[in-house]
Scaffold this active site. Structure first.
Site, PDB file in Angstrom:
ATOM      1  N   GLU B 248       0.987  -1.239  -0.023  1.00 53.08           N
ATOM      2  CA  GLU B 248       0.078   0.011   0.101  1.00 53.08           C
ATOM      3  C   GLU B 248       0.800   1.266   0.036  1.00 53.08           C
ATOM      4  OE1 GLU B 248      -2.957   0.396   3.186  1.00 53.08           O
ATOM      5  OE2 GLU B 248      -4.266   0.884   1.782  1.00 53.08           O
ATOM      6  N   HIS B 274       7.185 -26.670   1.120  1.00 52.54           N
ATOM      7  CA  HIS B 274       6.422 -27.584   0.171  1.00 52.54           C
ATOM      8  C   HIS B 274       5.319 -26.930  -0.625  1.00 52.54           C
ATOM      9  CE1 HIS B 274       7.842 -31.002   2.776  1.00 52.54           C
ATOM     10  NE2 HIS B 274       8.248 -30.020   3.631  1.00 52.54           N
ATOM     11  N   LYS B 390     -14.399   3.040  -2.859  1.00 53.04           N
ATOM     12  CA  LYS B 390     -15.394   3.519  -1.634  1.00 53.04           C
ATOM     13  C   LYS B 390     -16.509   4.330  -2.179  1.00 53.04           C
ATOM     14  CE  LYS B 390     -11.512   3.606   1.662  1.00 53.04           C
ATOM     15  NZ  LYS B 390     -10.808   4.598   2.518  1.00 53.04           N
TER      16      LYS B 390
END
Lengths: 398, 398
Positions: B248, B274, B390
């Site tokens: 960010e 793994h 937003k």
């Protein structure tokens, strides 16, 4: 003059499909949707223990964890634990939550000699008597873990030799613990089957997966990062499973000696709107984004009709169900990204939170991985890159 | 003719350092190590509730979670919960684990109007009476959440205006809940101070961080992915915090209009040996790798001296402490990667699992982020890219 006919070029969809059909003959996971599960269900219904403990790492636990995390609300009242890491503090914490006297230990290792798994198995011996009454093993038929199991009369389930660890969730590896937890493993396999049948009859999933794989491969140098952005915390386990499947399968040197890499990243919404999203939106265009949405969360939790002093401007949240809020958050993020025009983006919608749908999702990702692997001409199913580290470790410990 | 003097070029270390010193005047996080914490400790020691519930998302919870996860073994017997997502099933599960009648709710939002946080706050009202006896707020001094708190006589702690969310863990945001959990917040800040003093007096951390930042920036197009590979599950929270901080802060359009991006990835060892390791070793060379090791795990758990039939070849594991095993696994992986010669790789070793050391680690990552931000000429502290989403959400909900 000799022309290297293997020289890298993107093959036609038809050629790729033929290669995948051939592969079906010797790569086992393609056949898992069609297996007989009656012996697994029969065993599962007779398990009396309350604490079910999966001891396994990587492909031996990630897929089971993914499905468990997604379908916890459908499970019975048993508790599922995972012991995987060699981190001592973490291991202590996990073990302390298990009722060792009412536990079934499921030791899972394909090779049978996984360092982490055997270390934990040995440690468990200091706490409880490991025997046929409280332990089962899931492993290859002639592995050393199988020898161990036989020596103590411990029941074993087989992992077919031709099913690789990260493609093994729909083998006994995942089905045994999930059946014990009360999930409907036949529905899981039905989901897989639907995708498999559709793909191999060159129907809907054939177009979907071929087109997607082709796009990713044709643009792999420009977009070297593939983000999966799941709008539910219940898909956090799926994300981890995806990262292993994608990264370990496709991070390879191909037949022309070129290092391939499509790098997987798993995000969860809306949390990562407050973290990684900024980087997707304003950062370098090196990422594709696949959103995963759940159409119908099985929950009616609602934000109450309540005005809080000072916070009146947020009254538009009143009376909204959380399931609608999170989906609208997903839609808003998708719209914002689609609006940018230069970030490749697709959306997968899961109809509901059940076995059938998670089976479909996971099997389609396995197929997609296989197709991409064929396009970039690698061996999708091995992992030679981790061998050096294993050899060095052995030397250090001896 | 006018020459654009801002045209991108990598500045000298000296120039960058001067810019950072100037930034100290108006970016608040630099000053947090030197704050007075007595009022926080005073408050914390009088908290009587057993369940401590952080309600906050992104920067309001990730840092606290990271430290809590790392130092859980040093905490008192209170239980720390996090409510952050709007995922209804996940939220239900978390709430069901809280004793609502013996809980302190800590509502954290810098702006005071975070959708997720206010939605959860409203929902909590349907379960319990939110008042000054069971709630505190952490927010900016003139935020709308502050107005709400005042209206109910709820105690508030201030987040300084000039401290950004993802740089706020060492403000009241992290210190209040962590102090309540019995951690030594002064030791946390001592760790920060050591790094800060060393950096600003151009000592050890100056060279370390400058050199690292410079390398990452000079090679950002070749190595666009920065992996942190932490050899302890207790650093999983730190990894998530790092991903937010790095992604960010640095995913930005710079002053020349160029999209920047260093993409963070957090891994844990040995689990991701793994999974992701294969991709690092054989995949395209687009990644730097930073290993984080814990020198001394505070645990003596040992693999017993035990030979299991069939598994005798693994007897070399006998009598080894888990803490030595995991560190040797780290060393083996590091050696394997260093042996490849073309993967940039460094190792951070944490002496022990305490407040001082996690403070050092996290503050040094904050500084590193600031330095890289200066090198690539962006605003490290804003997040304009998430605003569109937003706005769209608000429209959808209204």
């Amino acid at each position: 003059m000799k022309y290297n006919k293997n020289f890298y070029q993107i093959k036609s969809n038809k050629e790729i499909f033929e290669k995948i059909e051939k592969e079906k003959g010797y790569i086992g996971y393609y056949n898992l949707p069609y297996q007989d599960t009656s012996y697994i269900k029969e065993f599962a219904k007779n398990v009396t223990q309350k604490d079910i403990v999966v001891v396994g790492i990587g492909g031996s636990s990630l897929g089971t964890f993914a499905i468990h995390k997604f379908l916890q609300h459908k499970e019975n009242d048993k508790k599922l634990h995972f012991l995987e890491s060699t981190d001592p503090l973490d291991l202590q914490r996990r073990i302390s939550k298990i009722n060792l006297n009412d536990a079934l230990f499921i030791i899972i290792s394909k090779s049978g000699t996984t360092v982490e798994t055997v270390s934990i198995l040995k440690y468990l011996h200091t706490l409880v008597n490991i025997d046929s009454s409280n332990t089962i093993c899931i492993t290859e038929n002639d592995s050393k873990l199988k020898t161990f199991a036989k020596s103590r009369d411990i029941k074993t389930f087989e992992i077919p030799k031709d099913v690789g660890g990260r493609f093994s969730v729909f083998s006994t590896v995942g089905l045994v613990p999930l059946a014990i937890m009360g999930l409907d493993i036949d529905e899981l396999l039905s989901g897989c089957k639907e995708v498999s049948d559709s793909f191999f009859s060159q129907d809907e999933y054939y177009s979907l997966l071929m087109e997607k794989a082709r796009f990713l491969v044709e643009n792999k140098n420009r977009f070297n990062i593939n983000v999966v952005f799941s709008y539910s915390l219940l898909l956090e386990g799926f994300n981890k499973w995806y990262v292993q499947l994608w990264g370990e399968s496709l991070g390879k040197i191909n037949i022309n000696g070129t290092k391939q890499a499509l790098t997987p990243i798993g995000l969860v919404g809306p949390i990562d709107q407050h973290s990684f999203l900024q980087l997707i939106v304003e950062g370098k265009r090196d990422k594709t984004v696949t959103f995963i949405k759940i159409e119908d969360f099985q929950d009616e939790m609602t934000i109450p009709h309540l005005s809080l002093e000072g916070l009146e401007e947020l009254d538009y949240l009143n009376d909204i169900k959380f399931k609608d809020l999170i989906n609208k958050q997903a839609d808003a993020t998708i719209e914002a990204i689609e609006g940018l025009d230069d970030i490749p983006c697709d959306v997968i919608t899961i109809q509901s939170q059940d076995e059938f749908n998670i089976g479909k999702l996971m099997f389609s990702y396995e197929l997609l991985t296989s197709i991409v692997g064929k396009f970039v001409q690698i061996n999708t199913y091995d992992q030679p890159g981790v061998e050096t580290g294993k050899i060095i470790l052995k030397e250090k410990l001896k």
